[in-house]
Design an enzyme around this catalytic site. Structure first.
Site, PDB file in Angstrom:
ATOM      1  N   LYS A  88     -90.480  19.767 -23.697  1.00 61.02           N
ATOM      2  CA  LYS A  88     -90.450  20.647 -24.877  1.00 61.02           C
ATOM      3  C   LYS A  88     -89.021  20.926 -25.323  1.00 61.02           C
ATOM      4  O   LYS A  88     -88.131  21.141 -24.481  1.00 61.02           O
ATOM      5  CB  LYS A  88     -91.166  21.956 -24.521  1.00 61.02           C
ATOM      6  CG  LYS A  88     -91.388  22.909 -25.696  1.00 61.02           C
ATOM      7  CD  LYS A  88     -92.136  24.151 -25.215  1.00 61.02           C
ATOM      8  CE  LYS A  88     -92.463  25.090 -26.370  1.00 61.02           C
ATOM      9  NZ  LYS A  88     -93.213  26.284 -25.892  1.00 61.02           N
ATOM     10  N   SER A 163     -97.015  27.259 -28.727  1.00 62.23           N
ATOM     11  CA  SER A 163     -95.835  26.686 -29.321  1.00 62.23           C
ATOM     12  C   SER A 163     -95.472  25.295 -28.780  1.00 62.23           C
ATOM     13  O   SER A 163     -94.671  24.599 -29.403  1.00 62.23           O
ATOM     14  CB  SER A 163     -94.660  27.628 -29.094  1.00 62.23           C
ATOM     15  OG  SER A 163     -94.410  27.773 -27.718  1.00 62.23           O
ATOM     16  N   SER A 187     -98.883  29.196 -24.833  1.00 64.44           N
ATOM     17  CA  SER A 187     -98.202  28.094 -25.523  1.00 64.44           C
ATOM     18  C   SER A 187     -98.329  26.731 -24.869  1.00 64.44           C
ATOM     19  O   SER A 187     -98.026  25.722 -25.491  1.00 64.44           O
ATOM     20  CB  SER A 187     -96.713  28.434 -25.696  1.00 64.44           C
ATOM     21  OG  SER A 187     -96.542  29.341 -26.767  1.00 64.44           O
TER      22      SER A 187
END
Lengths: 449, 449
Positions: A88, A163, A187
């Protein structure tokens, strides 16, 4: 029924990490080949999915060749050795651009690896690039990022959830077999569920969070997304201390269905599908009032901790934030401190109230997300004819376990309207083996095996 | 020079707890006699001092007689056995009215003893009544209470300092030899210094705080006020776990003078007097910027934690608060949560920055309060011709040690303009014996011996 998206299948679709590891050791594949196939698939599909922000083809190929040499030389770093992995875009990778999905960090190149990235490298994993994050991870929709929205491989007009948006899309499209994410309120699990893959948010602190850009210090967890629960467990085991609990315990895992209506309204089709996937289970409910307190506690803690991270940027260069993120930060900046103090007190009381649910059960099962992936940009929707905020719906069934720091796994549980839904399994810290055993036992129809 | 106030001397003026204990055991006094003399002195002087809110003559005499019987029967509970003690009016005493100095609790009678009161009773101490506190302990001046302001025995037109205002006045006037107080930013040490007695705020958590009405959970400390450091140590030893450190270490206590100018401006006469009392010492300074961070950290944490305690009362019955306390609560309610989060982070960093001062010294010496007791009600004063807020001045040299949880003792250090000043000694937790040894060694001229 298949859980492979129609439009996007990549080299790792239907593959398991254990299978890849076996191929690497039996000479049926090299890490260089796997990595090249990942890079090729990313090049082919990323324009449509926007799963990756930065691709490190050169670094990945060099790491893959090193992995091949080590394996050939008999130095075996374990199951991730030679396996392509995505990270990420707010987890620091030395020498690679990491932007937090924000124009504030458009050209940011960290000097050092995050702790979890260092562990990936020690495990021999091959880092192929960074995946799209909602700006500063501050949003469960995954569609507000300086890099643009990630798109759901099942339907590119739908959000991935966030996210860890690109991590969900990348694994779901088979571009990589494994991705790291972070999970402050869901997330990791939300994009995993909406994209039809597995995602594991460990207990608080179980994977080191140093070198991960913070969203909310006491709620942030590092987690993993992969094609199956087994792959999540395998990756998790490389990123944390050895799991407790012996195989001899695992026949006795007691799973209960936590009535999701006690947490938030849900799309009845989603709830039915997930409940059917979970199979017949004893049903339990949260005590009266606990759900509302969990939501308020989560929002208050996150608001204050997030603004503590961003207050200086908010004052100095507000125009660099995405407008929606900026507006949310401004609202969060107004939360008074005494409410934070009360929320931290409430958190301790909630641990007791919710902990009692585990007195007679090892694992709670419930939907991961009570709706299917909404269209990109949607912020209001309807459930049973009543208006519901999309963000609230996305977070409602995942964020309680961040407040309490409990490990939680999502696994694919079928589709509704052609879009995936997830079954979530939650336990007490230390009971991670029960979660994975429950996932193995339940194994909803249609999931990859 | 004497440190006994001219106008008020009571039966315990110039007495030590050790001396009283000796008298009780040698048959030179009974607890009933001591208690009766305390009650008589309170009756005589309290109208002028307003040190006591509730006097429990009946309960005290009964306890005194029990103490006498026990001692006569050979059951000796230690140095506090039979000794009259006063307790601040926000520490719970079963069956006695405890008001928090507030109209919100005008008729409040607790059902159970606070932990520290239970320890007092186990030690055989005789609780004679409750002492005036600034409303909810929220103020270092000691002059805003539903029970009216406590008055300084050295000059009843002057404030005692607070918030343990009545405890300071009661010990200074010799009405009792010992009183309990609480100290969130200086509330034991400030009235002790301004009233010319000794006061000890232990390390955070060293005396149990259960059953004490909270002001600010992470800053609140229970402490003791008495005529001398020795008496403080003696009382403290009855209220906490056994002290570490052996007598063999005590010759080597290294004391440094912490330049108070690094913390706050001080009345030069006060600083000179305290420095002279401390004697020649190596001088150290706080690192640049630390003092301002300490002040802001203290204020932010206290504001948020205090409003968390009072938010419901603030909404439901604001008119019951003292107007000044109400206004302060309303300002505190506006402190945003992200500032609290940052303050808690800063606190951890400050512990490192200040901790370095103890690398080469065991004890830091500095004034307890950089001014003499101001007139009752005064809120602005001048130091060296510059305007200074009285509250800020009172708290400036004590509150840092609450932020850091360090044990700190104040001992009388002479007078300025006929009003007492205090010398403060601070150490790391676990170094309490060094503090008391330093107090014994320094023993400023004019203090009781």
């Amino acid at each position: 029924m298949t859980l492979t998206p129609d439009h996007f299948t990549g080299p790792f679709t239907g593959r398991t990490i254990a299978g890849l590891a076996d191929d690497l050791r039996r000479g049926r594949a090299t890490s260089a080949e796997l990595t090249e196939s990942a890079l090729d698939a990313i090049a082919a599909h990323n324009p449509a999915l926007n799963a990756f922000v930065t691709v490190d083809a050169e670094g990945a190929m060099a790491a893959a060749r090193r992995a091949d040499e080590e394996l050939a030389g008999g130095a075996d770093r374990g199951p991730l050795h030679g396996v392509p992995v995505a990270v990420k875009d707010l987890i620091m990778i030395a020498g690679l651009r990491v932007t937090m999905g924000s124009r504030h960090f458009a050209g940011h190149v960290p000097e050092a690896d995050a702790g979890c990235v260092a562990l990936l490298r020690e495990s021999g994993a091959v880092i192929v690039g960074t995946t799209t994050t909602h700006e500063f991870a501050y949003g469960p929709t995954g569609d507000r990022s300086a890099a643009g929205p990630a798109r759901n491989p099942w339907n590119p007009e739908r959000m991935t959830g966030g996210s860890s948006a690109g991590s969900g899309a990348a694994v779901a499209a088979g571009l990589v077999p494994l991705a790291l994410g972070t999970d402050t309120g869901g997330s990791v699990r939300i994009p995993a569920a909406l994209c039809g893959v597995a995602g594991f948010k460990p207990a608080y602190g179980a994977i080191p969070a140093d070198g991960v850009f913070p969203l909310s210090g006491t709620l942030d967890h590092v987690g993993v997304l992969a094609g199956s629960a087994e792959d999540c467990l395998l990756a998790y085991s490389c990123l944390t201390r050895p799991l407790g609990g012996g195989a001899e315990d695992l026949g006795r895992v007691r799973v209960a269905w936590l009535d999701p209506a006690g947490l938030f309204p849900g799309d009845p089709r989603v709830v039915r599908a997930v409940h059917a996937a979970a199979g017949p289970l004893k049903e339990v409910r949260l005590p009266e009032g606990v759900a509302a307190t969990l939501r308020e506690t989560y929002t208050t803690i996150q608001s204050c901790e997030t603004v503590a991270v961003h207050a200086d940027r908010l004052a100095a260069a507000p125009e660099l934030f995405d407008p929606e993120v900026l507006e949310r930060l401004r609202v969060a900046a107004e939360v008074p401190g005494w409410r934070y103090v009360r929320a931290m007190d409430a958190r301790a009381a909630l641990a007791d109230a919710v902990g009692a649910l585990f007195d007679h059960h090892d694992v709670l099962a419930l939907p991961t997300v009570p709706i299917i992936a909404p269209p990109l940009g949607l912020r209001e929707t309807e459930i049973d004819g009543r208006p519901v905020a999309v963000r609230a719906a996305l977070l409602a069934m995942t964020s309680p376990w961040n407040v309490l720091g409990l490990p939680a796994l999502t696994i694919p549980a079928g589709t509704v309207d052609g879009l995936p839904v997830g079954l979530q399994l939650v336990a007490r810290p230390g009971q991670e083996p029960s979660i994975f055993e429950a996932a193995r036992t339940i194994r909803p129809a249609g999931t990859r095996t």
